[in-house]
Design a protein around this motif. Structure first.
Motif, PDB file in Angstrom:
ATOM      1  N   LEU A 197      -5.807   6.933  -6.205  1.00  0.00           N
ATOM      2  CA  LEU A 197      -5.320   7.153  -4.830  1.00  0.00           C
ATOM      3  C   LEU A 197      -6.463   7.016  -3.823  1.00  0.00           C
ATOM      4  CD1 LEU A 197      -2.732   7.985  -3.331  1.00  0.00           C
ATOM      5  CD2 LEU A 197      -3.427  10.331  -3.577  1.00  0.00           C
ATOM      6  N   VAL A 217       0.686  12.070  -9.416  1.00  0.00           N
ATOM      7  CA  VAL A 217      -0.203  13.226  -9.254  1.00  0.00           C
ATOM      8  C   VAL A 217       0.600  14.515  -9.313  1.00  0.00           C
ATOM      9  CG1 VAL A 217      -1.639  14.433  -7.579  1.00  0.00           C
ATOM     10  CG2 VAL A 217      -2.026  12.039  -7.998  1.00  0.00           C
ATOM     11  N   THR A 257       0.834  -1.207   0.000  1.00  0.00           N
ATOM     12  CA  THR A 257       0.000   0.000   0.000  1.00  0.00           C
ATOM     13  C   THR A 257       0.861   1.244   0.000  1.00  0.00           C
ATOM     14  OG1 THR A 257      -1.363  -1.316   1.468  1.00  0.00           O
ATOM     15  CG2 THR A 257      -2.071   0.925   1.059  1.00  0.00           C
ATOM     16  N   VAL A 258       1.959   1.210   0.833  1.00  0.00           N
ATOM     17  CA  VAL A 258       2.828   2.380   0.930  1.00  0.00           C
ATOM     18  C   VAL A 258       3.486   2.660  -0.411  1.00  0.00           C
ATOM     19  CG1 VAL A 258       4.865   3.306   2.065  1.00  0.00           C
ATOM     20  CG2 VAL A 258       3.220   2.000   3.371  1.00  0.00           C
ATOM     21  N   GLY A 270       1.238   9.202  -5.656  1.00  0.00           N
ATOM     22  CA  GLY A 270       1.485  10.582  -5.247  1.00  0.00           C
ATOM     23  C   GLY A 270       2.462  11.272  -6.179  1.00  0.00           C
ATOM     24  N   THR A 298       1.000   4.013  -2.830  1.00  0.00           N
ATOM     25  CA  THR A 298       0.676   5.417  -2.535  1.00  0.00           C
ATOM     26  C   THR A 298       1.776   6.341  -3.019  1.00  0.00           C
ATOM     27  OG1 THR A 298      -0.074   4.440  -0.488  1.00  0.00           O
ATOM     28  CG2 THR A 298      -0.416   6.773  -0.746  1.00  0.00           C
ATOM     29  N   ILE A 299       3.070   5.922  -2.798  1.00  0.00           N
ATOM     30  CA  ILE A 299       4.179   6.784  -3.225  1.00  0.00           C
ATOM     31  C   ILE A 299       4.139   6.966  -4.745  1.00  0.00           C
ATOM     32  CG2 ILE A 299       6.689   6.936  -3.410  1.00  0.00           C
ATOM     33  CD1 ILE A 299       6.870   5.580  -0.730  1.00  0.00           C
TER      34      ILE A 299
END
Lengths: 80, 123, 234
Positions: free
Chosen positions: A44, A14, A3-4, A11, A7-8
């Protein structure tokens, strides 16, 4: 841990798209990049356990609002 | 490491998108580019609010067979910020469309999108 | 030069402010009091499986009413701005003909998209989705119709009628809540039914259907007016 990492990656995507949306010289590319910001943001939201928000953002943020930008841009180009 | 969890990473990304949006609003002179900045600002705020609603190792606030109905409060993320973001996105579309139509009208009158040319109220 | 300096100063100011907010966020271990109430009593009080739906439609139903009103106002102002004069309406619009693939795909896809949008807002209380998402999907279907044939006539009166009827019904359901149940937009005017089935959660599915129709017709309205302005460049 996955998950981390996910997410990175999302992010960073984005942020990269947001910077393209501001600095790129062509307005068309900037509008598409702003749509891509919404698209990556919607993935996200899915990672952050908010499927309702993800659906709304995908349908409205990256679909309809991009098209409205293009309609207005096209109209402005006709008048110029 | 406290900051290496999904809510902190996405919240940092959201704040940076807000800053990029403000930069876009201030640095551009073209109205359409400024409206793109506003819509990025919107998206950044939504990311921050969803990041606040996230709780570690929990599932979305939709109750089905996989959730033990006795201890719902320990298994779901916060539904309130999600509901607020839901309405905020739809309003964001309406406001963006309104701004774009204003820009279109201004261009029809002035034949330009450059805000430095709109000096009727300048003194 | 001065302009760039001022912009840098403003950005640094915002960055410091947001950094403070970021550092003061301590992460949540548990739900806060409001969310705890919604999570623990949501099933008995509302009966919807999707807790986001119960917050949007009942607990914060008044917010949703205000939100739909804002959307109505923006759609009305856009319509006021983009309304064509009589000469513009009578003159024939020159548009580039669209491709065969788009036109055929439109005929196949538009009914499926409409069906999917209706599915999304009827099942809003059970699965992710609801009135706003379903309405946006229906508006995308209308958008596809206009992309395939920009000169297509859709009944503008019908959209206006659907929009007003669903808006009025939303308010009437809210007032019925005062008369028959506990308060404005209370969903107990209909029986709660069995948890997790389509006909459950009292008036929640009904309200979400009206919200979906209203949002869908308002967004379609915006697209209809914007499409009217498009012309082929001479």
């Amino acid at each position: 841990m996955t998950t981390v990492i996910l997410t990175i990656i999302l992010g960073v995507m984005v942020l990269a798209m947001a910077i393209i949306a501001i600095v790129h010289k062509k307005t068309i590319t900037a509008i598409l990049a702003a749509g891509a910001v919404s698209l990556f943001a919607s993935i996200l939201y899915l990672v952050l356990a908010a499927p309702d928000v993800a659906m709304t953002e995908a349908a409205i943020g990256s679909g309809l609002s991009t098209v409205i930008f293009f309609y207005v841009l096209n109209k402005i180009r006709q008048d110029a | 490491m406290k900051f290496l969890s999904p809510e902190y990473i996405s919240m940092a990304a959201g704040f940076l998108v807000i800053l990029i949006g403000i930069w876009g609003i201030l640095a551009n002179k073209n109205l359409i580019r400024m409206i793109i900045g506003f819509s990025l600002f919107d998206t950044g705020i939504h990311i921050v609010m969803v990041a606040i609603s996230y709780l570690k190792d929990r599932t979305a606030p939709i109750i089905d067979e996989t959730i033990n109905t006795q201890e719902i409060a320990k298994q779901i993320t916060d539904p309130v910020p999600q509901a607020l973001v839901l309405t905020a996105i739809v309003i964001g579309l309406g406001v963006t469309a309104l701004m774009l139509v204003y820009a279109m009208k201004l261009h029809k009158e002035k034949k330009s999108l450059d805000i430095t040319k709109f000096n009727d109220l300048k003194w | 030069m001065l302009r760039k300096g001022i912009i840098t100063v403003i950005l640094i100011g915002f960055a410091v402010m947001l950094l403070q907010l970021f550092l003061s966020f301590n992460g949540n271990e548990d739900l806060n009091t409001t969310a705890l109430h919604y999570a623990e009593n949501g099933i008995e009080e509302v009966g919807a499986a999707n807790l986001v739906t119960s917050v949007v439609v009942t607990y914060r139903g008044l917010d949703t009413l205000g939100e739909v009103t804002i959307l109505f106002l923006t759609a009305a102002i856009i319509g006021l701005f983009l309304k064509l004069t009589r000469e513009e309406k009578s003159e024939k619009r020159e548009v580039r003909p669209t491709s065969e693939i788009l036109q055929t795909a439109m005929k196949v896809l538009v009914p499926v998209i409409f069906l999917f949008g209706i599915y999304v807002f009827i099942n809003g209380h059970l699965t992710p989705g609801g009135g706003f998402q379903g309405g946006a999907i229906i508006a995308s279907g209308i958008l596809l119709m206009f992309l395939a044939d920009p000169n297509r006539k859709i009944s503008h009166g019908l959209i206006a009628v659907i929009e007003s009827i669903s808006g009025i019904s939303f308010v009437i359901i809210g007032i019925l809540g005062i008369v028959l149940a506990g308060g404005f937009l209370d969903n107990h005017i209909l029986p709660l039914g069995k948890f997790g089935t389509l006909l459950s959660a009292g008036a929640v599915p009904l309200i979400y259907i009206f919200v979906g129709l209203k949002v869908g017709s308002e967004l379609s309205n915006i697209i209809y007016y914007l499409n009217q302005t498009q012309k082929e460049k001479k």
